[in-house]
Enzyme design. Structure first.
Site, PDB file in Angstrom:
ATOM      1  N   ASP A 102       8.636   6.811  -3.689  1.00 42.01           N
ATOM      2  CA  ASP A 102       8.440   5.383  -3.438  1.00 42.01           C
ATOM      3  C   ASP A 102       8.775   5.157  -1.967  1.00 42.01           C
ATOM      4  OD1 ASP A 102       8.623   2.654  -3.137  1.00 42.01           O
ATOM      5  OD2 ASP A 102       9.814   2.323  -4.961  1.00 42.01           O
ATOM      6  N   ASN A 137      -0.691   4.818   5.604  1.00 41.15           N
ATOM      7  CA  ASN A 137      -1.761   4.167   4.845  1.00 41.15           C
ATOM      8  C   ASN A 137      -1.277   3.342   3.658  1.00 41.15           C
ATOM      9  OD1 ASN A 137      -4.687   4.126   3.658  1.00 41.15           O
ATOM     10  ND2 ASN A 137      -3.413   5.046   2.051  1.00 41.15           N
ATOM     11  N   TYR A 189       1.551 -10.078   2.863  1.00 41.12           N
ATOM     12  CA  TYR A 189       0.710  -8.925   3.231  1.00 41.12           C
ATOM     13  C   TYR A 189       0.093  -9.124   4.615  1.00 41.12           C
ATOM     14  CZ  TYR A 189      -3.442  -5.801   2.880  1.00 41.12           C
ATOM     15  OH  TYR A 189      -4.425  -4.864   3.103  1.00 41.12           O
ATOM     16  N   LYS A 230       0.447  -7.002   8.045  1.00 43.97           N
ATOM     17  CA  LYS A 230      -0.720  -6.381   8.683  1.00 43.97           C
ATOM     18  C   LYS A 230      -0.860  -6.807  10.143  1.00 43.97           C
ATOM     19  CE  LYS A 230      -2.049  -3.672   5.472  1.00 43.97           C
ATOM     20  NZ  LYS A 230      -1.989  -2.213   5.689  1.00 43.97           N
ATOM     21  N   VAL A 248     -13.175  -2.943   1.717  1.00 44.79           N
ATOM     22  CA  VAL A 248     -13.558  -1.573   1.387  1.00 44.79           C
ATOM     23  C   VAL A 248     -13.644  -1.451  -0.128  1.00 44.79           C
ATOM     24  CG1 VAL A 248     -13.013   0.862   1.701  1.00 44.79           C
ATOM     25  CG2 VAL A 248     -12.299  -0.804   3.432  1.00 44.79           C
ATOM     26  N   THR A 263     -12.985   0.110  -2.833  1.00 49.05           N
ATOM     27  CA  THR A 263     -12.193   1.124  -3.540  1.00 49.05           C
ATOM     28  C   THR A 263     -12.088   0.715  -5.012  1.00 49.05           C
ATOM     29  OG1 THR A 263     -10.207  -0.110  -3.056  1.00 49.05           O
ATOM     30  CG2 THR A 263     -10.781   1.643  -1.514  1.00 49.05           C
TER      31      THR A 263
END
Ligand SMILES: NC(=O)c1ccc[n+]([C@@H]2O[C@H](COP(=O)([O-])OP(=O)(O)OC[C@H]3O[C@@H](n4cnc5c(N)ncnc54)[C@H](O)[C@@H]3O)[C@@H](O)[C@H]2O)c1
Length: 260
Positions: free
Chosen positions: A75, A102, A167, A171, A200, A202
Site C-alpha cells: 500500500d 503512476n 484528486y 494532480k 483514458v 481503462t
C-alpha cells in the site's frame, strides 16, 4: 487484457535498465509495465492488488519478455512499507534508474462529505508517494550517473471535473513537484517530467465513470475522434524514460487527444 499491440519504437537504452512503476497491476500502469518489459527493461512494480500484480507477471512471463517483472504487493500510502517494498525489489533488479509514479485513486466525493481524514487519505494516495518514491531512488540514480522520473498527472484539474476536489488538488501539485524535483536533481542528470493524460479508456474508467454523456463530452472536446488507450500513455512514458529524451526535463506532456 494486456497487450503490446501499439508497441512501435524500441528503445535500446531501456534494455536491461531497472525501472520502478507504482500502481503497475492494472490500467495505465500495467500497460507501462508491459511496454517497458517489451523493450527489455528490468521492471519492478508495486500495487495494492495482489491478484492483478501476480496475473500481470504471469502474462508477461508467458509472452517471453527478456526480464520477467518483479512484483511487490504494498500500500503506497504506508510510506515505510512502500520504501521497504522498493528495497526488496532492488535486491532483485538492481538500483532503479527509471521511476514511473503512476498509482492513484480517483474515487469521487461530494465537497460536503470530505473530512480532514478523508482529505489526507486522498492526498496520500494521489500525491505523497510520488515524492517519497523519488526520494527513495534518487541516490541510486546519482550513483549511476543519472536517471529519469515520470510523474503521472492529469488534465482533470485544468478542465474542471466535478466531485474530485482532493484528486485534482493532488494532480495540480504534481506539476509543481515535477519542477521542484527537476531543479534539484538536474545537476545529477536526473530528469523529471510529468504526463497529463486526458480521458483514458481503462477498465476502471469504463466500469465506473464512462456514461453516454461523458462519451459525448470526450468527443466534443477532443480534436481526435478516438478514445485514448492505456498504451498511448505507455508509449510516451517509454520515450521519457529512454535516453532519446535526454534533454527533456521539468516538462508537462499531455496525451489528451487535443482536448480543447
Ligand atoms: N484513466 C484516466 O482517464 C486517467 C486520466 C488522467 C490521469 N490518469 C492518471 O494515470 C494514472 C493511472 O490511472 P489509471 O486510470 O490506470 O488508474 P487505475 O485505477 O486503473 O489503476 C491504478 C492502479 O494503482 C493501484 N493502487 C491504487 N491505490 C493503491 C495503493 N494505495 N497502493 C498501491 N497501489 C494502489 C490500483 O490497484 C491500480 O492497479 C493515475 O495517476 C491517474 O491519476 C488517468
Amino acid at each position: 487484457m494486456i497487450t503490446t499491440k501499439h508497441a512501435g519504437a524500441n528503445y535500446p537504452s531501456l534494455m536491461d535498465r531497472a525501472v520502478l512503476v507504482t500502481g503497475g497491476g492494472s490500467g495505465i500502469g500495467a500497460s507501462i509495465v508491459a511496454r517497458l518489459s517489451a523493450c527489455g527493461a528490468k521492471v519492478g512494480f508495486v500495487d495494492i492488488d495482489e491478484n492483478a500484480g501476480c496475473g500481470l507477471v504471469k502474462a508477461l512471463s508467458q509472452q517471453g519478455v527478456r526480464h520477467t517483472p518483479v512484483f511487490g504487493r504494498c500500500d503506497i500510502t504506508d510510506i515505510d512499507a512502500f520504501k521497504s517494498a522498493i528495497a526488496d525489489i532492488v535486491d532483485e533488479t538492481g538500483p532503479f534508474t527509471g521511476l514511473v509514479n503512476n498509482a492513484a485513486n480517483d474515487t469521487r466525493h461530494e465537497i460536503s462529505e470530505v473530512t480532514p481524514e478523508s482529505w489526507r487519505k486522498a492526498l496520500s494516495v494521489n500525491l505523497d508517494h510520488q515524492f517519497f518514491a523519488a526520494q527513495a531512488v534518487a541516490q541510486g540514480m546519482k550513483t549511476a550517473g543519472g536517471g529519469s522520473i515520470v510523474n503521472m498527472g492529469s488534465m482533470s484539474w485544468r478542465v474542471g471535473i466535478d466531485r474530485l476536489s482532493a484528486y485534482v488538488s493532488a494532480k495540480s501539485a504534481i506539476e509543481g513537484l515535477t519542477n521542484g524535483l527537476a531543479r534539484e536533481l538536474g545537476p545529477s542528470r536526473i530528469r523529471v517530467n510529468c504526463i497529463t493524460p486526458g480521458f483514458v479508456k481503462t477498465e476502471r474508467q469504463v466500469q465506473l465513470w464512462l456514461t453516454p454523456e461523458l462519451e459525448a463530452q470526450v468527443f466534443e472536446s477532443q480534436c481526435l475522434p478516438d478514445f485514448i488507450e492505456a498504451e498511448d500513455v505507455a508509449n510516451l512514458a517509454a520515450f521519457l524514460l529512454a535516453d532519446d529524451s535526454r534533454m527533456c526535463t521539468s516538462g508537462v506532456f499531455p496525451v489528451n487527444g487535443g482536448w480543447i
